[in-house]
Design an enzyme around this catalytic site. Structure first.
Site, mmCIF file in Angstrom:
data_model
loop_
_atom_site.group_PDB
_atom_site.id
_atom_site.type_symbol
_atom_site.label_atom_id
_atom_site.label_comp_id
_atom_site.label_asym_id
_atom_site.label_seq_id
_atom_site.Cartn_x
_atom_site.Cartn_y
_atom_site.Cartn_z
ATOM 1 C CB THR A 93 -61.840 -42.318 -13.292
ATOM 2 O OG1 THR A 93 -62.791 -41.051 -13.450
ATOM 3 C CG2 THR A 93 -61.112 -42.330 -14.311
ATOM 4 C CB CYS A 94 -64.185 -41.987 -8.730
ATOM 5 S SG CYS A 94 -63.422 -40.345 -8.650
ATOM 6 C CG ASN A 95 -65.004 -38.018 -11.731
ATOM 7 O OD1 ASN A 95 -64.318 -38.253 -12.690
ATOM 8 N ND2 ASN A 95 -64.334 -37.119 -11.086
ATOM 9 C CB SER A 153 -61.529 -33.781 -12.634
ATOM 10 O OG SER A 153 -60.703 -34.457 -13.592
ATOM 11 N N GLY A 158 -58.458 -49.970 1.627
ATOM 12 C CA GLY A 158 -58.074 -50.051 0.336
ATOM 13 C C GLY A 158 -56.504 -49.890 0.303
ATOM 14 C CB THR A 159 -54.116 -52.266 -0.572
ATOM 15 O OG1 THR A 159 -55.032 -53.167 -1.475
ATOM 16 C CG2 THR A 159 -54.302 -52.517 0.697
ATOM 17 C CB SER A 193 -53.484 -46.625 -8.020
ATOM 18 O OG SER A 193 -54.614 -46.327 -8.560
ATOM 19 C CE1 TYR A 194 -58.633 -41.218 -6.907
ATOM 20 C CE2 TYR A 194 -60.038 -41.491 -5.081
ATOM 21 C CZ TYR A 194 -59.409 -40.644 -6.124
ATOM 22 O OH TYR A 194 -60.063 -39.577 -6.161
ATOM 23 C CB ALA A 195 -55.641 -47.069 -1.082
#
Length: 417
Positions: A47-49, A110, A190-191, A193-195
């Site tokens: 993930t991002c972190n 998180s 972006g397109t 899931s996070y977008a």
């Protein structure tokens, strides 16, 4: 079987290091399974972190070799030295590994404690492993249990119910420099899931205008499906930022989508403030844009510094996670140790049925046979219960004694009526 997890997260490492470790995550799981015969399965959670590997290893004695093989595979993809990768990846096994994953899935590890997105990311990690053919029954059980624990934590503590997320905290920070949300003009980069999560958060705040830009050309389909406009394919992103108040970037593209020079040129002749929210691990926006006049950059580092947490709810959630990890490990041991118990029971009961079937029909007595079956099952019951209780408790000595007692039970002699 041994559950081995190898974990790197924002708690210990800079996000730039996590970015490199996460290179080509779609290929890492398959390559790790092929790297060592002792590794039968792998699930990659990136993930991002965080960057985490969950491995199904055949024996505790093979965990050092499995860890080395995994580090070498990640090193080959990331460009780091294998020794450096091994140092970055904190190893946990069995109950500790399960407890950690349950805490991750519940949002307790998180940047924003209790965030909602991570539960979906855990589910998608398992789905990806299924697609790649790298999951196993034990890893399936582990990740499905993590999803159940996540739901239990939210139901019992309320963590996540307030809609907290990395996106939400980032927008809270950005709000300080924006006009009223209804007047905000935004470009979403972006397109994925996070977008989608970012667009939902923007809409929930009543943002007046959102246009979607995609480096990969998927903006039109994404925007149409969600009732917003797309930046035309092939358009220059910097040119599209005239009059924009907010940029939210989360494409995950390889390399910056918006550079310093391009943004500086686009802002010539304007003093309108611009807030840029970059939620991409690989930096969709060059961090240097924060030096441009009138530009404020909100990054994952910024989010980490402002992330909230409620102490009482977190303490209660961790208690749920710990109890669930102990229960999961106990049931896993029962599943792992039970075949030997079943084999002994099958030997006795199966042998009895075979002996009964060999009797001529005119010499069989149904009442006597029922009584014999009942006595046999009664003799098997106590050591079976003790073996399974010992399995649940992890008491190897008590398990061995109970199994020996089962092995000592002879097949009952069958006498003709």
């Amino acid at each position: 079987m041994v559950l081995l997890s190898l974990v790197a997260s924002h708690h210990e490492l800079d996000l730039a290091v996590l970015e490199r470790l996460s290179s080509d995550t779609h290929a890492v799981g398959h390559e790790i399974v092929g790297a060592a015969s002792s590794i039968s399965g792998a699930v990659v959670l990136a993930t991002c972190n965080r960057f985490e590997l969950y491995l199904d290893v055949d024996d505790a004695a093979h965990t050092p070799a499995a860890r080395a093989a995994a580090a070498a595979t990640v090193a080959a993809r990331s460009g780091y030295d294998p020794a450096a990768v091994a140092a970055h990846l904190h190893a946990m096994t069995d109950t500790d590994a399960a407890e950690h994953l349950f805490a991750v899935a519940s949002g307790l590890e998180s940047m924003v404690v209790g965030e909602r997105e991570i539960a979906g990311q855990v589910r998608r990690a398992l789905t990806a492993a299924r697609r790649d053919g790298t999951t196993t029954s034990d890893l399936e059980s582990l990740f499905q249990a993590a999803s159940r624990v996540s739901r239990s934590v939210e139901a019992a503590t309320g963590l996540g119910s307030a809609g907290r997320s990395v996106v939400g905290v980032a927008l809270d920070i950005a709000e300080q420099n924006l006009p009223a949300w209804a007047d905000v003009r935004c470009v979403l980069i972006g397109t994925g899931s996070y977008a989608g999560a970012s667009l939902a958060a923007l809409k929930s705040r009543g943002v007046g205008e959102v246009r979607v830009y995609s480096p990969s050309g998927r903006a039109r389909a994404f925007a149409t499906a969600r009732g917003v406009r797309a930046v035309p394919a092939g358009a220059d992103l910097a040119d599209e930022l005239a009059g924009v108040d907010l940029v939210v970037a989360c494409s995950g593209a390889a390399g910056a989508v918006l550079g310093v020079d391009a943004l500086a040129e686009a802002r010539v002749g304007t003093s309108q403030p611009l807030t840029v929210v970059d939620l991409a691990l690989r930096h969709d926006v060059d961090p240097g844009v924060r030096e441009l006049p009138g530009v404020r950059l909100v990054s994952l580092h910024t989010v980490a510094q402002h992330a909230p947490a409620e102490h009482a709810a977190v303490v209660a959630a961790r208690a749920i996670v710990q109890d669930a990890s102990y229960a999961y490990e106990a049931e896993r041991r029962v599943r792992e140790w039970n075949p030997a118990v079943v084999a002994e029971r099958t030997r006795v009961l199966g042998g009895l049925e075979a002996a009964l079937q060999e009797l001529p029909a005119d010499l069989r007595d149904e009442r006597s046979e029922r009584s014999l079956r009942r006595r046999t099952r009664a003799a098997l019951h106590a050591p079976t219960v003790r073996a399974r209780e010992a399995s649940r408790a992890g008491d190897t000595a008590a398990y061995a004694t109970a199994l020996a007692d089962l092995a000592a039970i002879a097949i009952p002699a069958v006498q003709p009526a």
